[in-house]
Design a protein around this motif. Structure first.
Motif, PDB file in Angstrom:
ATOM      1  N   GLY A 142       0.815  -1.213   0.000  1.00  0.00           N
ATOM      2  CA  GLY A 142       0.000   0.000   0.000  1.00  0.00           C
ATOM      3  C   GLY A 142       0.847   1.259   0.000  1.00  0.00           C
ATOM      4  O   GLY A 142       0.575   2.201  -0.751  1.00  0.00           O
ATOM      5  N   VAL A 143       1.885   1.284   0.803  1.00  0.00           N
ATOM      6  CA  VAL A 143       2.787   2.442   0.835  1.00  0.00           C
ATOM      7  C   VAL A 143       3.488   2.594  -0.509  1.00  0.00           C
ATOM      8  O   VAL A 143       3.583   3.702  -1.053  1.00  0.00           O
ATOM      9  CB  VAL A 143       3.809   2.318   1.988  1.00  0.00           C
ATOM     10  N   ALA A 144       3.968   1.482  -1.071  1.00  0.00           N
ATOM     11  CA  ALA A 144       4.654   1.542  -2.364  1.00  0.00           C
ATOM     12  C   ALA A 144       3.718   2.051  -3.460  1.00  0.00           C
ATOM     13  O   ALA A 144       4.110   2.884  -4.281  1.00  0.00           O
ATOM     14  CB  ALA A 144       5.200   0.159  -2.729  1.00  0.00           C
ATOM     15  N   VAL A 145       2.474   1.579  -3.462  1.00  0.00           N
ATOM     16  CA  VAL A 145       1.505   2.023  -4.466  1.00  0.00           C
ATOM     17  C   VAL A 145       1.204   3.515  -4.297  1.00  0.00           C
ATOM     18  O   VAL A 145       1.107   4.253  -5.281  1.00  0.00           O
ATOM     19  CB  VAL A 145       0.219   1.170  -4.416  1.00  0.00           C
ATOM     20  N   LEU A 146       1.068   3.968  -3.059  1.00  0.00           N
ATOM     21  CA  LEU A 146       0.853   5.400  -2.823  1.00  0.00           C
ATOM     22  C   LEU A 146       2.018   6.225  -3.355  1.00  0.00           C
ATOM     23  O   LEU A 146       1.814   7.253  -4.014  1.00  0.00           O
ATOM     24  CB  LEU A 146       0.688   5.681  -1.327  1.00  0.00           C
ATOM     25  N   LEU A 147       3.229   5.795  -3.051  1.00  0.00           N
ATOM     26  CA  LEU A 147       4.399   6.532  -3.508  1.00  0.00           C
ATOM     27  C   LEU A 147       4.503   6.541  -5.028  1.00  0.00           C
ATOM     28  O   LEU A 147       4.707   7.599  -5.636  1.00  0.00           O
ATOM     29  CB  LEU A 147       5.673   5.951  -2.895  1.00  0.00           C
ATOM     30  N   LEU A 148       4.359   5.375  -5.639  1.00  0.00           N
ATOM     31  CA  LEU A 148       4.437   5.307  -7.098  1.00  0.00           C
ATOM     32  C   LEU A 148       3.292   6.074  -7.743  1.00  0.00           C
ATOM     33  O   LEU A 148       3.490   6.779  -8.729  1.00  0.00           O
ATOM     34  CB  LEU A 148       4.424   3.852  -7.563  1.00  0.00           C
ATOM     35  N   GLY A 149       2.092   5.941  -7.191  1.00  0.00           N
ATOM     36  CA  GLY A 149       0.942   6.646  -7.729  1.00  0.00           C
ATOM     37  C   GLY A 149       1.084   8.149  -7.650  1.00  0.00           C
ATOM     38  O   GLY A 149       0.694   8.874  -8.566  1.00  0.00           O
ATOM     39  N   SER A 150       1.667   8.643  -6.575  1.00  0.00           N
ATOM     40  CA  SER A 150       1.832  10.093  -6.442  1.00  0.00           C
ATOM     41  C   SER A 150       2.933  10.609  -7.359  1.00  0.00           C
ATOM     42  O   SER A 150       2.898  11.749  -7.795  1.00  0.00           O
ATOM     43  CB  SER A 150       2.143  10.467  -4.991  1.00  0.00           C
ATOM     44  N   TRP A 151       3.886   9.778  -7.691  1.00  0.00           N
ATOM     45  CA  TRP A 151       4.993  10.205  -8.532  1.00  0.00           C
ATOM     46  C   TRP A 151       4.654  10.116 -10.015  1.00  0.00           C
ATOM     47  O   TRP A 151       5.022  10.979 -10.794  1.00  0.00           O
ATOM     48  CB  TRP A 151       6.216   9.357  -8.227  1.00  0.00           C
ATOM     49  N   VAL A 152       3.915   9.074 -10.413  1.00  0.00           N
ATOM     50  CA  VAL A 152       3.684   8.816 -11.825  1.00  0.00           C
ATOM     51  C   VAL A 152       2.345   9.334 -12.322  1.00  0.00           C
ATOM     52  O   VAL A 152       2.261   9.948 -13.367  1.00  0.00           O
ATOM     53  CB  VAL A 152       3.785   7.291 -12.111  1.00  0.00           C
ATOM     54  N   ALA A 153       1.276   9.108 -11.587  1.00  0.00           N
ATOM     55  CA  ALA A 153      -0.068   9.280 -12.131  1.00  0.00           C
ATOM     56  C   ALA A 153      -0.685  10.656 -11.939  1.00  0.00           C
ATOM     57  O   ALA A 153      -1.733  10.922 -12.493  1.00  0.00           O
ATOM     58  CB  ALA A 153      -0.990   8.231 -11.517  1.00  0.00           C
ATOM     59  N   GLN A 154      -0.089  11.507 -11.181  1.00  0.00           N
ATOM     60  CA  GLN A 154      -0.700  12.789 -10.866  1.00  0.00           C
ATOM     61  C   GLN A 154      -0.341  13.847 -11.906  1.00  0.00           C
ATOM     62  O   GLN A 154       0.829  14.169 -12.081  1.00  0.00           O
ATOM     63  CB  GLN A 154      -0.218  13.283  -9.501  1.00  0.00           C
TER      64      GLN A 154
END
Length: 168
Positions: A142-154
């Motif tokens: 969950g933490v990894a997905v949050l970090l990757l999601g905030s870096w890539v998808a925003q």
């Protein structure tokens, strides 16, 4: 509304997998009497009662210790639920669902046993990783997905991506 339900469904699945594996290992398989169980050359099942938090930080043997950690976990979980309520991206809903499910899995252990049930031990050669459980895996993912999601998808201002541009 759909994203809230997605996050809640992910949380329930993570919680069910975590608690199901723990109940089976404790009650049906009898891990306490059989341990350590070598599953592979690098993976053992070993029962460990974690009276702290990640990596056994803040370990306590006091009568109030598990209740304090439980209260902190539930407060953090409540904040994650509030965040999930306001989420506007599927990737964030999935990540929060994993965090909530993992936190609730470990919170239930503290309530039921006074400590978190850990059982996965990874090792290779002289290296030995800490002993963890399914809830810990859900939290880390969950933490990894949050970090990757905030870096890539925003998208940034005016629809610009946060991904760095390559020089031509």
């Amino acid at each position: 509304m759909k994203l809230r339900l997605l996050g809640a469904a992910i949380a329930l699945v993570a919680l069910a997998i975590d608690q199901g594996s723990k109940l089976w290992l404790l009650n049906d398989y009898g891990l306490a009497a059989r341990q350590p169980v070598a599953v592979t050359s690098f993976f053992d099942l070993v029962l460990a009662w974690n009276r702290g938090i990640s990596y056994s930080l803040f370990t306590t043997d006091s009568a109030r210790g598990p209740w304090i950690l439980l209260a902190v976990t539930l407060a953090a979980t409540l904040l994650l639920i509030v965040w999930l309520w306001r989420v506007d991206q599927a990737v964030t809903a999935v990540a929060l669902g994993l965090l909530i499910g993992g936190a609730l899995g470990n919170a239930y252990d503290r309530f039921a046993y006074g400590a978190v049930v850990d059982f996965v031990h990874l090792h290779a050669g002289g290296f030995s990783w800490y002993i963890f459980n399914g809830a810990d895996v859900a939290i880390c993912i969950g933490v990894a997905v949050l970090l990757l999601g905030s870096w890539v998808a925003q998208p940034g201002p005016a629809g610009a991506s946060k991904m760095p541009e390559k020089n031509a």
